[in-house]
Design an enzyme around this catalytic site. Sequence first.
Site, PDB file in Angstrom:
ATOM      1  N   GLU A  25       7.820 122.396  82.803  1.00  0.00           N
ATOM      2  CA  GLU A  25       9.022 122.530  81.969  1.00  0.00           C
ATOM      3  C   GLU A  25       9.573 121.055  81.308  1.00  0.00           C
ATOM      4  O   GLU A  25       9.115 119.875  82.058  1.00  0.00           O
ATOM      5  CB  GLU A  25      10.279 122.988  82.680  1.00  0.00           C
ATOM      6  N   LYS A 159      20.104 125.248  93.209  1.00  0.00           N
ATOM      7  CA  LYS A 159      21.073 124.480  93.606  1.00  0.00           C
ATOM      8  C   LYS A 159      22.550 125.111  94.033  1.00  0.00           C
ATOM      9  O   LYS A 159      22.746 126.109  93.211  1.00  0.00           O
ATOM     10  CB  LYS A 159      21.716 123.594  92.463  1.00  0.00           C
TER      11      LYS A 159
END
Length: 305
Positions: A25, A159
């Site tokens: 990405e 996260k």
Amino acid sequence: MNPYVDISKEVAYALAENLPVVALESTIISHGMPYPHNLQTAEEVAAIIREHGAVPATTAIMDGKIKVGLTKEELTRLASEKEVIKASRKDIAYLAALGKTGATTVAGTMFCAGLAGIPVFVTGGIGGVHRGAESTMDISADLEELAQTNVAVICAGAKSILDLGLTLEYLETKGVPVLSYQTDQLPAFFTRSSTFPSNYQVNHPEEIAAVIDTKWSLGLDGGLVIANPIPEHSALEESYMNQMIDEALQEAGKQNITQKDVTPFLLDFIHKATQGKSLQANIALIKSNAALGAEIAAAYQKQRQ
Ligand code: PSU
């Protein structure tokens, strides 16, 4: 070939010859890390993928063209230009139609990798259901892309700026397998474990490749999450990180940060609050994911022969 898509010669050759290719990405470059660490990490990650026998294919929209496989100049632009747009699925048509430049998120990259026929994609962390999503409805488009696009995503979990429990629930509803590498828990990006169990533990790239191949051969469309825990020596202390994340979330609330700005704001706040420790961890985990991703891509090609 799709007129909007421009696949680099090296990537096109590898795809035509059924050689292992790993998609990467670019939002992590434009919005996930500060300059010049972003550019340096992008180059190091590509080198690790090559060392492990695969061809790296970073995706982005450059002046309206969907690019798969970027030049050094293109990577430098994404790493340093301020006006690069964070490109998820919803942004791609606008950018392509009007000749704009955007860096692809996990969702955007999955879409581009799918167009190019690249089944394996390496990133740091996926987006997910944000804490407080019961009222804000802030749920990353990454999850919907995982539900529908046939690309396996290697990451270090998610996260804990996110609600990991709700993220797993969402993936379960959408039928997206979550496989953890050599652990039975969902890793939480900065830490190797979380309080949440993964669907299954997998121990070898060959096992992972077999699951990917079998899933799609059965017509079970959609992606897979392959969660690789951060290397032990780079993991951060859980209570310390939770405190930093809480502070970041409070500040985002105070400053009324919303929509696509939330994740980059939190990442930047945590980077500053930890005096760069979170950045070092981020770099270490993406490199480790790159090595595993290249091995999975190679095992998948072998499996397909
Ligand atoms: N999580 C990280 N680092 C990142 C991102 C997520 O630890 O750089 C980026 C990825 O590109 C991911 C995107 O796809 O943020 C998710 O943004 P949102 O929550 O706005 O969908």
